[in-house]
Design a protein around this motif. Structure first.
Motif, mmCIF file in Angstrom:
data_model
loop_
_atom_site.group_PDB
_atom_site.id
_atom_site.type_symbol
_atom_site.label_atom_id
_atom_site.label_comp_id
_atom_site.label_asym_id
_atom_site.label_seq_id
_atom_site.Cartn_x
_atom_site.Cartn_y
_atom_site.Cartn_z
ATOM 1 N N UNK A 197 1.212 -1.076 0.544
ATOM 2 C CA UNK A 197 -0.241 0.315 0.396
ATOM 3 C C UNK A 197 0.591 1.112 -0.449
ATOM 4 N N UNK A 198 2.255 1.291 0.145
ATOM 5 C CA UNK A 198 2.580 1.821 -0.213
ATOM 6 C C UNK A 198 3.164 3.052 -1.079
ATOM 7 N N UNK A 199 3.325 4.135 -1.383
ATOM 8 C CA UNK A 199 3.463 4.726 -2.819
ATOM 9 C C UNK A 199 4.878 5.067 -3.015
ATOM 10 N N UNK A 200 5.263 4.830 -4.183
ATOM 11 C CA UNK A 200 6.359 5.141 -5.000
ATOM 12 C C UNK A 200 6.908 6.359 -5.473
ATOM 13 N N UNK A 220 2.143 1.178 -4.682
ATOM 14 C CA UNK A 220 1.328 2.406 -5.873
ATOM 15 C C UNK A 220 2.412 3.884 -6.267
ATOM 16 N N UNK A 221 2.086 3.667 -7.953
ATOM 17 C CA UNK A 221 2.890 4.754 -8.783
ATOM 18 C C UNK A 221 2.466 5.312 -8.651
ATOM 19 N N UNK A 222 3.186 6.903 -8.826
ATOM 20 C CA UNK A 222 2.395 8.482 -8.787
ATOM 21 C C UNK A 222 3.349 8.861 -9.177
ATOM 22 N N UNK A 223 3.604 9.469 -10.211
ATOM 23 C CA UNK A 223 4.114 9.755 -11.339
ATOM 24 C C UNK A 223 4.688 11.200 -11.237
ATOM 25 N N UNK A 224 4.972 12.173 -11.483
ATOM 26 C CA UNK A 224 5.742 13.337 -11.535
ATOM 27 C C UNK A 224 6.081 13.821 -12.441
ATOM 28 N N UNK A 225 6.046 15.228 -12.676
ATOM 29 C CA UNK A 225 6.177 15.611 -14.168
ATOM 30 C C UNK A 225 8.022 15.534 -14.015
ATOM 31 N N UNK A 226 9.321 16.359 -15.193
ATOM 32 C CA UNK A 226 10.586 16.201 -15.029
ATOM 33 C C UNK A 226 10.178 17.871 -16.165
ATOM 34 N N UNK A 244 0.003 10.707 1.950
ATOM 35 C CA UNK A 244 0.543 9.118 2.793
ATOM 36 C C UNK A 244 1.810 9.521 1.956
ATOM 37 N N UNK A 245 2.891 9.898 2.081
ATOM 38 C CA UNK A 245 3.998 9.614 1.859
ATOM 39 C C UNK A 245 5.463 8.130 2.024
ATOM 40 N N UNK A 246 5.495 7.432 0.687
ATOM 41 C CA UNK A 246 5.912 5.837 1.030
ATOM 42 C C UNK A 246 7.530 6.529 0.733
#
Length: 472
Positions: A197-200, A220-226, A244-246
């Motif tokens: 359940x952690x977020x990457x 879970x994967x959480x994409x971020x812009x570059x 919540x962050x992981x």
């Protein structure tokens, strides 16, 4: 006895919670033994036992004249309270990768493919002569193989320690774990440190979207812009504040698939955000030594003063993927935890491969080889950019990579890539569509100029142009 054990564990859990929540940040002094004993209604002896255990785990440290201080709050804390095997299910079957339309539609496979998809160096860059010499030297003094110690062959860990010290990262052999490639490193981290359940957090696009290592472990994967300097620190801060962050996973050097090199300023910005949000970092640095123009900025780990960064290195992209040798560098407590998980899964990486890798580094052959690789990549990059300028400038945009062997080809507005994979396959062209790096449709292609010959790359780009123009 059991009652006393439960009491000091209760104290340890209380302190860990205070550290993980940020109530007791790194550098803060924890309450005195007397105050803790009163607060938790236990004897001072119980407090003493709990504090000694926490010191062993690397979370706190006695400082002369200051008292007991918090010295770590991310990876060490995760290692001190790892997930259970049942909860994390680290090695469950991964999601299948997007499969090419090979012969399922009745189309016969071409006899020869132009490989623009392979994320590895060409076979003619492989140092055959030097590898033969290394193997012959080792054969002369070869002894029966046994299982290596859990962290790996000590001379190899010493050689990597010395090598990383030259890069500016002061790491001891005890804080290095040898793994069977970077992928196993990621598997061990997901198994031994992260919870279901952690977020990457990660760049989008990213290699992890095609790998599925963390999703298979229930994360879970959480994409971020570059942007041109790498992953945006402002986006990470906003995302970390929203929920919540992981952990942050990043490829700062010659990013896969975009080829972007993260600037030193951006690295420092990211570390500031991670320190503020107590966010541990996985630095995947396997492309670092493939610089072409000039050496990259210092590693995130070398810039980190809080112990937030776990570093992953590998010989797969620089020497040969068949060696299957990589490493993880971090705090000793975390490496001990990961080594224990590794011992339970494979009893250690190949002894022969570790001997070979140690000989390559300690003999100086590795640095000589890297010098040759950089010259070859520069030739190939020049030719690849020329081919793209000649055949793709009206259809796509791209950036000039400062290293590595990847180019992220972004289609211009109105240019579609419908069924591009299968059409390219039929034409004898192997390429990776952008969607496998984003988890969603994207009009982009990851090109590799490291494997195909210069002539084949140019032929492949001409074919790609023809395929695109057929539908546009």
């Amino acid at each position: 006895m059991s009652t006393n054990l439960a009491k000091y564990e209760k104290v340890m859990n209380y302190i860990k919670k205070a550290i993980s929540s940020g109530e007791w940040p790194i550098g803060s002094k924890i309450p005195s033994q007397r105050k803790l004993a009163e607060l938790l209604s236990v004897n001072r002896s119980t407090i003493v036992t709990a504090l000694e255990e926490l010191k062993i785990e690397g979370l706190i440290e006695g400082v002369m004249g200051k008292g007991t201080m918090v010295v770590n709050n991310t990876w060490t804390l995760l290692a001190a309270s790892p997930p259970s095997w049942d909860e994390s299910a680290p090695f469950s079957a991964p999601k299948p990768l997007p499969a090419p339309v090979l012969e399922t539609d009745g189309v016969k496979a071409p006899e020869h493919f132009i490989e623009l998809s392979k994320g590895e160096l060409a076979q003619d860059i492989f140092p055959t002569d030097n590898m033969q010499q290394v193997m012959m030297r080792l054969a002369q003094s070869l002894e029966p193989f046994g299982y290596e110690e859990p962290k790996g062959y000590l001379p190899l860990r010493k050689a990597i320690s010395d090598y990383m010290r030259k890069q500016g990262t002061d790491i001891t052999p005890a804080s290095i774990l040898i793994v069977s490639g970077a992928i196993q490193g990621l598997q061990l981290i997901s198994a031994g440190l992260l919870h279901k359940g952690s977020t990457v957090f990660l760049e989008k696009p990213s290699y992890l979207y095609s790998l599925h290592t963390f999703q298979s472990a229930g994360m879970n994967l959480s994409g971020l812009p570059m942007d041109e300097e790498g992953l945006r620190a402002d986006a990470l801060l906003k995302k970390a504040m929203a929920g919540p962050a992981s952990v942050l996973y990043t490829i700062p050097c010659f990013h896969n698939p975009t080829g972007i090199l993260m600037s030193e300023a951006r690295r420092k910005e990211l570390l500031d955000v991670c320190a503020e949000k107590r966010l541990p970092v996985i630095e995947d640095d396997i492309y670092r030594e493939l610089w072409i123009d000039s050496p990259p900025p210092p590693t995130l780990q070398s810039l980190d003063v809080n112990g937030h960064v776990l570093y992953i290195g590998s010989f797969s992209k620089t020497l040969t993927p068949g060696l299957r040798i990589g490493w993880i560098a971090g705090s000793e407590q975390v490496i001990e935890r990961l080594a224990e998980i590794k011992k339970q899964t494979d009893y250690g990486s190949s002894s022969l491969s570790q001997l070979v890798a140690a000989e390559w580094i300690s003999s100086g052959l590795y640095e000589q080889h890297l010098s040759f690789v950089r010259k070859e990549l520069k030739k190939r990059r020049t030719a690849a950019l020329h081919a793209l300028d000649e055949h793709m400038s009206d259809l796509a945009e791209w950036d000039i990579p400062a290293g590595g062997f990847l180019i992220w080809l972004r289609m211009k507005e109105g240019i579609q890539l419908k069924d591009i994979y299968s059409k390219a396959y039929r034409a004898g062209l192997s390429l990776n569509v952008g969607s496998i790096y984003t988890g969603e449709s994207v009009q982009a292609i990851r090109l590799s100029y490291g494997y195909a010959s210069i002539e084949e790359f140019e032929q492949g780009i001409r074919k790609l142009r023809q395929i695109i123009l057929e539908d546009n």
